[in-house]
Design an enzyme around this catalytic site. Sequence first.
Site, PDB file in Angstrom:
ATOM      1  N   GLU A 275       0.803  -1.235   0.000  1.00  0.00           N
ATOM      2  CA  GLU A 275       0.000   0.000   0.000  1.00  0.00           C
ATOM      3  C   GLU A 275       0.834   1.283   0.000  1.00  0.00           C
ATOM      4  O   GLU A 275       0.667   2.167   0.826  1.00  0.00           O
ATOM      5  CB  GLU A 275      -0.940  -0.023   1.212  1.00  0.00           C
ATOM      6  CG  GLU A 275      -1.910  -1.193   1.164  1.00  0.00           C
ATOM      7  CD  GLU A 275      -2.751  -1.309   2.433  1.00  0.00           C
ATOM      8  OE1 GLU A 275      -3.039  -0.289   3.066  1.00  0.00           O
ATOM      9  OE2 GLU A 275      -3.102  -2.460   2.793  1.00  0.00           O
TER      10      GLU A 275
ATOM     11  N   GLU B 157      -6.018 -10.881  -0.342  1.00  0.00           N
ATOM     12  CA  GLU B 157      -6.737 -10.607   0.916  1.00  0.00           C
ATOM     13  C   GLU B 157      -8.261 -10.555   0.704  1.00  0.00           C
ATOM     14  O   GLU B 157      -8.966  -9.767   1.295  1.00  0.00           O
ATOM     15  CB  GLU B 157      -6.264  -9.277   1.528  1.00  0.00           C
ATOM     16  CG  GLU B 157      -4.767  -9.170   1.666  1.00  0.00           C
ATOM     17  CD  GLU B 157      -4.310  -7.889   2.342  1.00  0.00           C
ATOM     18  OE1 GLU B 157      -5.169  -7.140   2.865  1.00  0.00           O
ATOM     19  OE2 GLU B 157      -3.104  -7.621   2.354  1.00  0.00           O
TER      20      GLU B 157
HETATM   21  O1  G3I Z   1      -2.377  -7.814  19.481  1.00  0.00           O
HETATM   22  C1  G3I Z   1      -2.878  -6.572  20.044  1.00  0.00           C
HETATM   23  C2  G3I Z   1      -3.482  -6.843  21.421  1.00  0.00           C
HETATM   24  O2  G3I Z   1      -2.440  -7.257  22.296  1.00  0.00           O
HETATM   25  C3  G3I Z   1      -4.131  -5.554  21.932  1.00  0.00           C
HETATM   26  O3  G3I Z   1      -4.768  -5.825  23.166  1.00  0.00           O
HETATM   27  C4  G3I Z   1      -5.181  -5.098  20.921  1.00  0.00           C
HETATM   28  C5  G3I Z   1      -5.858  -3.821  21.400  1.00  0.00           C
HETATM   29  O4  G3I Z   1      -5.610  -2.781  20.514  1.00  0.00           O
HETATM   30  O5  G3I Z   1      -4.520  -4.831  19.630  1.00  0.00           O
HETATM   31  C6  G3I Z   1      -3.969  -6.034  19.116  1.00  0.00           C
HETATM   32  O6  G3I Z   1      -3.318  -5.743  17.900  1.00  0.00           O
HETATM   33  C7  G3I Z   1      -4.242  -5.538  16.828  1.00  0.00           C
HETATM   34  C8  G3I Z   1      -3.871  -6.510  15.702  1.00  0.00           C
HETATM   35  O7  G3I Z   1      -4.684  -6.293  14.535  1.00  0.00           O
HETATM   36  C9  G3I Z   1      -4.030  -7.960  16.144  1.00  0.00           C
HETATM   37  O8  G3I Z   1      -5.372  -8.228  16.371  1.00  0.00           O
HETATM   38  C10 G3I Z   1      -4.070  -4.096  16.334  1.00  0.00           C
HETATM   39  O9  G3I Z   1      -4.548  -3.217  17.313  1.00  0.00           O
HETATM   40  C11 G3I Z   1      -4.869  -3.917  15.038  1.00  0.00           C
HETATM   41  O10 G3I Z   1      -4.581  -2.642  14.462  1.00  0.00           O
HETATM   42  C12 G3I Z   1      -4.459  -4.978  14.024  1.00  0.00           C
HETATM   43  O11 G3I Z   1      -5.292  -4.821  12.874  1.00  0.00           O
HETATM   44  C13 G3I Z   1      -4.810  -5.483  11.717  1.00  0.00           C
HETATM   45  C14 G3I Z   1      -4.530  -4.404  10.641  1.00  0.00           C
HETATM   46  O12 G3I Z   1      -4.141  -5.039   9.418  1.00  0.00           O
HETATM   47  C15 G3I Z   1      -3.377  -3.504  11.062  1.00  0.00           C
HETATM   48  O13 G3I Z   1      -2.210  -4.281  11.075  1.00  0.00           O
HETATM   49  C16 G3I Z   1      -5.906  -6.430  11.216  1.00  0.00           C
HETATM   50  O14 G3I Z   1      -6.056  -7.518  12.148  1.00  0.00           O
HETATM   51  C17 G3I Z   1      -5.532  -6.987   9.856  1.00  0.00           C
HETATM   52  O15 G3I Z   1      -6.608  -7.756   9.321  1.00  0.00           O
HETATM   53  C18 G3I Z   1      -5.233  -5.834   8.895  1.00  0.00           C
HETATM   54  O16 G3I Z   1      -4.803  -6.407   7.688  1.00  0.00           O
HETATM   55  C19 G3I Z   1      -4.495  -5.450   6.660  1.00  0.00           C
HETATM   56  C20 G3I Z   1      -3.339  -5.999   5.865  1.00  0.00           C
HETATM   57  O17 G3I Z   1      -2.233  -6.211   6.722  1.00  0.00           O
HETATM   58  C21 G3I Z   1      -2.984  -5.061   4.716  1.00  0.00           C
HETATM   59  N1  G3I Z   1      -4.172  -4.867   3.850  1.00  0.00           N
HETATM   60  C22 G3I Z   1      -5.336  -4.324   4.580  1.00  0.00           C
HETATM   61  C23 G3I Z   1      -5.702  -5.282   5.708  1.00  0.00           C
HETATM   62  C24 G3I Z   1      -6.935  -4.785   6.447  1.00  0.00           C
HETATM   63  O18 G3I Z   1      -6.653  -3.563   7.076  1.00  0.00           O
END
Ligand code: G3I
Length: 360
Positions: A150, A263
């Site tokens: 991205e 995805e």
């Molecule tokens: O693991 C922590 C946990 O310890 C904490 O208590 C909790 C509270 O905030 O956060 C948890 O981390 C979260 C993580 O997902 C694991 O669940 C992050 O906040 C959250 O921002 C993260 O979101 C991910 C997002 O990417 C950002 O990395 C989504 O699961 C994931 O599906 C999403 O995937 C992205 C691809 O990488 C790129 N393309 C878009 C896609 C959707 O946004």
Amino acid sequence: MKISKILAPVALATALSGLLFAQRLRDEAQHRGVLVGTAARAYLLSEQQYTATLAREYNLLEPENDLKWQTIHPAKDTVDFLPGDQLVEFARLHEMKVRGHCLMWGHYLPQWLEDGHFTASELRTLLHEHIAKVVGHYKGRIYAWDVVNEAIDEKGQLRSSIWYDTPGIGEARHGNAYIEQAFRWAHEADPDALLFYNDAEAEGMSRKSDSVYAMVRDMKRRGVPIHGVGLQMHIFDLKPDFNGIEANIRRITTLGLQVHITEMDVALPVDGGGKPRDPADVQRQAEIYRRIATACVSTPGCTAIQTWGFTDRYSWIRSWTKGRQGNPLIFDHEYAPKLAYKGLSQALRDSPAHGSAPNQ
Ligand code: G3I
């Protein structure tokens, strides 16, 4: 205790569950010369239904978050490979390939990096060391990487990030030199890995996908080690531009690059209880999975179809849309295959075969 000891009982349960499901997506995909995959989360490997479904249906998995900077490089001098290793070991036990995600992105970066106010030279060294360490650690075990994720915005411009905003990471101090540099370092760390540029909202024909196309064509022409483009395929409006997507897949593969659908999910408007507001949307969703998967399977060079998770129970969509949309995947909250599963399966079964499986 060795990871394989922890996962061995899972392998047995998976084998038994495989006997109950005559057809499996992975068998149909293999016959068509493509990979069928899903994003996966290491912390869910303790859930039997999760692992049984994952191993039975898929020949490809991709850590959803476990290889991102924030997870794998939480502090400047700390690298945590354990979650990634658990998923890679699970894949090895179940004869699945692994896609790595992602070496450079402007989001989900650890605080120490975001707020480090590093100079260009410091950032260049940090990125080089990260790529060398992570790709080197998984050399020969992760067959393809989303090297850059991205980096282009909806207007087709390179978007602001700590990488773009700090000229000097790449040789040239402008444009996408920092993107090329990341690909070159990834190739140095594992010359056999397939290296992808991955993006969202660039699936059909648009200003943004034109920019992605122009960038990867230029990189390939100049001998930058790039092997494919990941089209994320997050669908939020139940109205994808099928013709545009087919045309875009064709033009990218005509460059001699592979396309991976990386995805895919098809979000449905849901009510407060998480039920689809319009039951007819469930059929629409199934048809979208069928059409998009057919567009890939019937185009030589489109070699993988991956969804962003596989059970509605753990999709990112409900939190992302604050409860307005959900149920985007092909298994429901109880791991039962949905109409969408049948749509994907039908595409794998009925589309013309690619011929021999390409170098995947
Ligand atoms: O693991 C922590 C946990 O310890 C904490 O208590 C909790 C509270 O905030 O956060 C948890 O981390 C979260 C993580 O997902 C694991 O669940 C992050 O906040 C959250 O921002 C993260 O979101 C991910 C997002 O990417 C950002 O990395 C989504 O699961 C994931 O599906 C999403 O995937 C992205 C691809 O990488 C790129 N393309 C878009 C896609 C959707 O946004």
